[in-house]
Scaffold this motif. Structure first.
Motif, mmCIF file in Angstrom:
data_model
loop_
_atom_site.group_PDB
_atom_site.id
_atom_site.type_symbol
_atom_site.label_atom_id
_atom_site.label_comp_id
_atom_site.label_asym_id
_atom_site.label_seq_id
_atom_site.Cartn_x
_atom_site.Cartn_y
_atom_site.Cartn_z
ATOM 1 N N THR A 442 0.598 -1.379 0.073
ATOM 2 C CA THR A 442 -0.170 0.129 -0.003
ATOM 3 C C THR A 442 0.800 1.202 0.116
ATOM 4 O OG1 THR A 442 -1.514 -1.216 1.291
ATOM 5 C CG2 THR A 442 -2.056 1.125 1.168
ATOM 6 N N LEU A 443 1.965 1.345 0.724
ATOM 7 C CA LEU A 443 2.850 2.519 1.002
ATOM 8 C C LEU A 443 3.562 2.703 -0.226
ATOM 9 C CD1 LEU A 443 4.143 1.809 4.488
ATOM 10 C CD2 LEU A 443 2.265 3.367 3.764
ATOM 11 N N VAL A 444 3.990 1.688 -0.844
ATOM 12 C CA VAL A 444 4.698 1.784 -2.222
ATOM 13 C C VAL A 444 3.927 2.189 -3.378
ATOM 14 C CG1 VAL A 444 5.942 0.784 -4.196
ATOM 15 C CG2 VAL A 444 6.627 0.188 -1.763
ATOM 16 N N LEU A 445 2.710 1.776 -3.310
ATOM 17 C CA LEU A 445 1.578 2.249 -4.213
ATOM 18 C C LEU A 445 1.241 3.601 -4.028
ATOM 19 C CD1 LEU A 445 -0.716 -0.756 -4.836
ATOM 20 C CD2 LEU A 445 1.216 -0.020 -6.454
ATOM 21 N N GLU A 446 1.015 4.200 -2.935
ATOM 22 C CA GLU A 446 0.734 5.485 -2.393
ATOM 23 C C GLU A 446 1.923 6.342 -3.094
ATOM 24 O OE1 GLU A 446 -0.007 6.475 1.567
ATOM 25 O OE2 GLU A 446 -2.320 5.859 1.340
ATOM 26 N N LEU A 447 3.167 6.078 -2.606
ATOM 27 C CA LEU A 447 4.305 6.672 -2.920
ATOM 28 C C LEU A 447 4.399 7.292 -4.522
ATOM 29 C CD1 LEU A 447 7.697 6.032 -1.323
ATOM 30 C CD2 LEU A 447 6.556 8.180 -1.560
ATOM 31 N N LEU A 448 4.138 5.838 -5.070
ATOM 32 C CA LEU A 448 4.046 6.014 -6.713
ATOM 33 C C LEU A 448 3.004 6.818 -7.195
ATOM 34 C CD1 LEU A 448 5.076 2.449 -7.496
ATOM 35 C CD2 LEU A 448 6.572 4.458 -7.648
ATOM 36 N N ASP A 449 1.784 6.676 -6.479
ATOM 37 C CA ASP A 449 0.720 7.524 -6.975
ATOM 38 C C ASP A 449 0.964 9.042 -6.494
ATOM 39 O OD1 ASP A 449 -0.670 5.627 -8.055
ATOM 40 O OD2 ASP A 449 -2.075 5.317 -6.465
ATOM 41 N N ALA A 450 1.148 9.393 -5.322
ATOM 42 C CA ALA A 450 1.732 10.704 -4.956
ATOM 43 C C ALA A 450 2.722 11.279 -6.212
ATOM 44 C CB ALA A 450 2.365 10.688 -3.691
ATOM 45 N N ALA A 451 3.740 10.573 -6.552
ATOM 46 C CA ALA A 451 4.624 10.939 -7.528
ATOM 47 C C ALA A 451 3.809 11.313 -8.765
ATOM 48 C CB ALA A 451 5.819 10.396 -7.798
ATOM 49 N N PHE A 576 -3.888 13.570 -0.505
ATOM 50 C CA PHE A 576 -3.062 14.498 -1.518
ATOM 51 C C PHE A 576 -3.182 13.563 -2.988
ATOM 52 C CE2 PHE A 576 1.010 14.440 -4.094
ATOM 53 C CZ PHE A 576 1.007 15.823 -4.633
ATOM 54 N N ILE A 577 -3.373 12.361 -2.871
ATOM 55 C CA ILE A 577 -3.845 11.529 -4.100
ATOM 56 C C ILE A 577 -5.180 11.820 -4.556
ATOM 57 C CG2 ILE A 577 -3.930 9.174 -5.047
ATOM 58 C CD1 ILE A 577 -1.305 8.418 -3.142
ATOM 59 N N CYS A 578 -6.052 11.816 -3.480
ATOM 60 C CA CYS A 578 -7.430 11.988 -3.802
ATOM 61 C C CYS A 578 -7.841 13.284 -4.437
ATOM 62 C CB CYS A 578 -8.462 12.219 -2.377
ATOM 63 S SG CYS A 578 -8.554 10.586 -1.697
ATOM 64 N N GLN A 579 -6.932 14.446 -3.957
ATOM 65 C CA GLN A 579 -7.070 15.756 -4.625
ATOM 66 C C GLN A 579 -6.572 15.714 -5.990
ATOM 67 O OE1 GLN A 579 -4.521 18.946 -3.291
ATOM 68 N NE2 GLN A 579 -5.979 20.361 -3.137
ATOM 69 N N GLY A 580 -5.323 14.778 -6.339
ATOM 70 C CA GLY A 580 -4.940 14.739 -7.738
ATOM 71 C C GLY A 580 -5.956 14.114 -8.553
ATOM 72 N N ILE A 581 -6.499 13.097 -7.878
ATOM 73 C CA ILE A 581 -7.569 12.308 -8.976
ATOM 74 C C ILE A 581 -8.573 13.216 -9.263
ATOM 75 C CG2 ILE A 581 -9.136 10.485 -8.790
ATOM 76 C CD1 ILE A 581 -7.400 8.943 -7.011
#
Lengths: 620, 120
Positions: A442-451, A576-581
């Motif tokens: 989950t963390l890795v996926l979050e990091l990648l999504d944040a990037a 942060f990812i939610c906002q990006g989406i």
């Protein structure tokens, strides 16, 4: 009509034409140089008319004839004086030379009146010496100035020097006439031709008609314009400015030009003069600043008078007159182009148009340069983005590959242990492995999504998505006794979205709602469509968010201050990812909260853009 | 035509993934055939007739696209399940006409769900 008479009439006609032209110019622009030109041509025209008339026996009795001869001599003697004055109009003459020329003329005039009508030989020789020496002086001064000057001014000074040459020749021939009287007619023709030639040369040198002036400006102007296209590609703006200044100066025929660039932030014009940058408030510069502020070309014939404060800078270069035009690209004020000359007569009325043309060209060149610089910046940014993408892609692959094994293998171990309970296995340990592996995933996926969110590359291919269905799927998954999840939707809410990301968005929000409602409480999700937008809200009855923190909840790595880190793990990337989406779908996300009572997230997504609508029917 | 004795061909250049996927499938009773890249996968097709191919995309020697292209050129029709870590998994699967895809990192349930849905 004899050849002698023909030459005589022709030179009369030409001289009268030139004289008329000079007088018209003087009346239109009564400046010292024009006055001097007018006086020079008045003298020469009178001499030619009087002497010609005498020769053709058009003049009455002896007494008048003597008077006219005296007048002719006086006019003849005045010619060098007017020439020295003209030299001073175009360049500078030491004051003592001026005094000598004026004083000499005065002495000779008094002498010729005081002495008997038949002048003694020594006086005639003295007068001849005065004539020849100052003619030489003027001729040499024009040659020197023509060497120093460039373009049209060089050509004008050459013409003036040539005029002086013809004048010297005229006196030389007249001397030969004294020595060899037998060939009187030949000498007379020579004198007349040389006189005519010098008159024409002086005319086109001192007061060139527009046609000649333009023709003389053309080579330099053409050379500059043909180089102009290549200028924006010079290595730096500095070189471009120097090239443009040189081109402008030579095109106008002036010794110097300088471009002041407008520094909007500081409110100053910056000039590079003799290797150092000088900044001026445009209001402090009457001509350069005035041209810039009023956005039209301006001219001054004497900068010392107009701007005593900066006179020293200008005077140091021996320049006194200047022309300035605003360098402006459309509405964008870039600066000002100023051309300096030693004296005003270097310039002409039409040069205001020329300088504006050159300034406009400079604006085009500077704008092209700005575009080239901008393109280079964009390329550099793209390169950075590409590097980031490469990194992201490599990191994604490298991180995901071992994770696959970790997750899948531990899950297999777990499954084996469950199915074969007798086999020796540490089920608890294995389950911990499974949990941690999943967490890591989950963390890795979050990091990648944040990037990816940072790069605006979160949203992939879109298709028709019914938000109600997505929300119901999410709610069903998270529904429990402790946290009942309820969906309220009056009807379908269909839009064109990236289905995986929309699911991720709803999962994140509902998961958060559950996570931050430690004491239980209902999660309520409302979905509706209104005015081309799909809305949904996720409301919980959890711990809430303090008002001071609300603005930061969507920031990267933000963790609530009232959140127990051990109980609520995570990197603070979810929102942060939610906002990006949401934003990369063209939508908006907001939050409101009352601490202790609950939090509501509101999302609004456009139903779908026309451009993306094309993808709706595409393969998926 | 598919029967339970036909193996599942797994092609991946990462040995850990290859063995893990093999372990899981074998534990669930599926026979498997393994290949470390597309070329080995094609070679395996000479020996066995798989019911399904699990295919990694980015591999040395012969990648997933070329493997699929070769199958197509030879007129071999096999259901393909793409396994990839790329964000473009879905598009890549479409590109090669795969029956489905699973994005890495996947877990045991995702793998089995995908395999079962294609074999059903």
């Amino acid at each position: 009509m004899s050849a002698d008479e023909l030459i005589q009439y022709l030179s009369w006609a030409i001289y009268l034409l030139i004289f008329a032209g000079v007088v018209v110019k003087l009346i239109r622009r009564p400046r010292r140089a024009n006055l001097d030109i007018g006086l020079l041509f008045s003298a020469t025209t009178l001499i030619i008319v009087v002497s010609g008339a005498g020769r053709l026996h058009l003049l009455p009795g002896d007494a008048l004839g003597d008077l006219l001869t005296d007048l002719t001599i006086a006019l003849l003697l005045s010619i060098p004086y007017w020439l020295v004055r003209l030299v001073d109009d175009f360049t500078s003459v030491p004051p003592w030379v001026m005094w000598l020329a004026g004083g000499g003329l005065l002495a000779l005039a008094i002498g010729s009146l005081a002495l008997p009508p038949t002048l003694p030989g020594w006086f005639a020789n003295l007068a001849l010496l005065y004539l020849i020496s100052f003619l030489f002086y003027a001729g040499i001064a024009f040659v020197r100035e023509s060497r120093r000057a460039s373009g049209v001014t060089r050509r004008r000074m050459r013409a003036a020097a040539l005029g002086s040459g013809f004048l010297v020749l005229e006196f030389g021939v007249s001397g030969l006439g004294q020595a060899f009287p037998a060939l009187a007619a030949l000498w007379q023709a020579g004198i007349d031709l040389a006189g005519l030639a010098s008159g024409i040369c002086y005319f086109i040198g001192f007061a060139p008609p527009g046609l000649i002036r333009r023709a003389w400006q053309e080579p330099e102007l053409r050379a500059f314009l043909s180089r102009a296209a290549a200028l924006p590609r010079l290595p730096d703006t500095e070189s471009i400015l120097r090239e443009m200044e040189h081109g402008a100066a030579t095109s106008v025929g002036a010794p110097y030009a300088s471009i002041g660039l407008w520094d909007e932030a500081a409110g100053v014009l910056r000039f590079l003069i003799d290797g150092q940058t000088l900044a001026f408030d445009p209001a402090a510069l009457p001509i350069s600043g005035g041209a810039f502020l009023r956005q039209r070309p301006l001219f001054s014939d004497d900068i010392r008078r107009l701007n005593p404060a900066n006179a020293a800078i200008v005077e140091a270069r021996g320049t006194r007159a200047l022309l300035a035009a605003p360098v402006t690209a459309g509405e964008k004020r870039l600066g000002v182009l100023t051309v300096y000359a030693s004296r005003a007569p270097i310039f002409a009325e039409e040069d205001l148009d020329l300088i504006q043309l050159l300034a406009d060209q400079a604006a085009v060149i500077l704008e092209s340069r700005a575009l080239i610089d901008e393109a280079a910046r964009v390329r550099a940014r793209e390169e950075v983005t590409r590097l980031k993408e490469d990194f992201l892609s490599a990191a994604a692959h490298d991180l995901k590959t071992p994770l696959t094994t970790l997750v899948a293998q531990t899950q297999l171990l777990e499954r084996r242990a469950l199915r074969q309970p007798d086999a020796p296995a540490d089920l608890a340990g294995i389950q911990k492995l499974v949990k941690e592996a999943n967490r890591l995933k989950t963390l890795v996926l979050e990091l990648l999504d944040a990037a990816r969110a940072e790069q605006g590359r979160l949203v992939g291919d879109r298709q028709r998505v019914d938000l109600v269905a997505v929300v119901e799927e999410t709610c069903t998954r998270h529904n429990s006794e402790r946290h009942p999840c309820r969906v309220e939707a009056p009807g379908p809410a269909v839009g064109t979205y990236d289905p995986a990301r929309i699911l991720q968005l709803t999962e994140n929000l509902v998961e958060n709602a559950v996570k931050y409602s430690p004491d239980g409480g209902e999660i309520c999700v409302r979905v509706w469509q209104e005015d081309g937008w799909n809305h949904f809200t996720v409301a919980d009855q959890g711990i809430g968010i303090p008002a001071a923190e609300l603005p930061q909840v969507f920031n990267r790595f933000h963790r609530g201050a009232n959140v127990d880190d051990r109980r609520f793990s995570g990197m603070g990337l979810g929102l942060f990812i939610c906002q990006g989406i949401v934003e990369q779908h063209g939508g908006r996300i907001s939050v409101s909260s009352t601490p202790g009572q609950g939090t509501t997230f509101r999302v609004a997504l456009p139903v779908g853009r026309g451009a993306d609508g094309a993808q709706e029917g595409g393969p998926s | 035509m598919a029967d339970a004795t036909q193996p599942i061909l797994v092609i991946d250049d990462d040995p850990a993934i290859l063995s893990t996927v093999a372990d899981i499938l074998e534990f669930e009773g599926y026979p498997v055939e393994l290949a470390a890249n597309g070329a080995e996968g094609l070679a395996a097709l000479d020996r066995v007739q798989p019911r399904l191919v699990l295919l990694d995309m980015r591999m040395p020697v012969l990648n997933g696209w070329d493997f699929a292209r070769t199958l197509h050129a030879r007129g071999i029709i096999l259901p393909l399940l793409v396994m990839t870590a790329a964000a473009d998994a879905r598009r890549w699967a479409q590109e090669i006409g795969a029956a489905g895809y699973i994005a890495k990192p996947f877990g045991l349930p995702e793998l089995l769900t995908a395999v079962e849905s294609l074999l059903r």
